[in-house]
Design an enzyme around this catalytic site. Structure first.
Site, PDB file in Angstrom:
ATOM      1  N   ARG A   1       0.818  -1.209   0.000  1.00  0.00           N
ATOM      2  CA  ARG A   1       0.000   0.000   0.000  1.00  0.00           C
ATOM      3  C   ARG A   1       0.854   1.262   0.000  1.00  0.00           C
ATOM      4  O   ARG A   1       0.309   2.357  -0.034  1.00  0.00           O
ATOM      5  CB  ARG A   1      -0.872   0.018   1.245  1.00  0.00           C
TER       6      ARG A   1
ATOM      7  N   ARG B   1     -21.738  -3.888   3.054  1.00  0.00           N
ATOM      8  CA  ARG B   1     -21.129  -5.224   2.979  1.00  0.00           C
ATOM      9  C   ARG B   1     -21.010  -5.929   4.321  1.00  0.00           C
ATOM     10  O   ARG B   1     -20.862  -5.309   5.363  1.00  0.00           O
ATOM     11  CB  ARG B   1     -19.799  -5.177   2.240  1.00  0.00           C
TER      12      ARG B   1
END
Ligand code: AMP
Length: 214
Positions: free
Chosen positions: A87, A126
């Site tokens: 990342r 989600r």
């Protein structure tokens, strides 16, 4: 074969990684999952990163590189799907070095392109099966039978603590500031490929399969 999936939160990296695991016997290496597991098991490191994760910021490079380093040792011959790692540029350099040291390398870097507006809807609805990890969505992908996992039949589900509107804003900011420079990094290496992450799940999977076959 080793693959990196890059994209903002909610792009579908985890979902596609799980499919690759099921279809190809590859190993999913999700630093987010590893950190959540550390948090839940109450390890000292897990406690240290909990607050940072809840805020949607990145934990230190040292911690996630350490986690990946450990997992690479037990990988054997199975290819890895790096989901949510690297990342930062420092993590990307570290990953290159770790793989090189094991006589291996990254074969495909796949960017999952999505619209920011869609991410809010995707992330806020989600949930996943607490037992097998299958990912669902309140409106776009509910379980076939209410409250029962399609994959394993479990009735326990979890929602991520950082799937809130506020944390998502911070996670998106972290993505654009710290992770998106990796697109240039891998493009310059000639390794970057992209798929339309807005397409249906099966269509995205087919696009990824086509890239991997090249
Ligand atoms: P994810 O499940 O990939 O969305 O990750 C959830 C959270 O874990 C992120 O918002 C970060 O706080 C942390 N995290 C996961 N992977 C990394 C990474 N490679 N580098 C830094 N922080 C990470």
């Amino acid at each position: 074969m080793n693959i990196i999936l890059i994209g903002p939160p909610g792009a579908g990296k985890g979902t596609q990684a799980r499919r690759l695991v099921a279809e190809r016997g590859m190993v999913q290496l999700s630093t987010g999952d590893m950190l959540r597991a550390a948090k839940e098991s109450g390890t000292e490191m897990g406690q240290r990163v909990a607050e940072v994760m809840a805020q949607g910021a990145l934990v230190t490079d040292e911690i996630v590189i350490g986690l990946i380093d450990e997992k690479l040792d037990s990988l054997g011959d199975a290819g890895a799907i790096f989901d949510g790692f690297p990342r930062t540029l420092a993590q990307a350099d570290a990953l290159d070095a770790l793989l090189r040291g094991r006589g291996s390398r990254i074969d495909h870097v796949i960017e999952m392109r999505v619209d920011d507006e869609a991410l809010v809807t995707r992330v806020s609805g989600r949930f996943s099966c607490a037992s097998c990890g299958e990912v669902y969505h309140d409106t776009t992908r509910p379980t076939a039978r209410p409250g029962v996992c399609d994959s394993c039949g479990s009735t326990e589900f979890t929602r991520r603590a950082d799937d809130t509107a506020e944390a998502l804003r911070a996670r998106l900011m972290a993505y654009y500031k710290q992770t998106s420079p990796l697109l240039g990094y891998y493009h310059a290496k000639g390794a970057l490929q992209g798929v339309d992450g807005m397409a249906e799940m099966d269509a995205v999977a087919a696009e990824i399969a086509a890239l991997l076959a090249r």
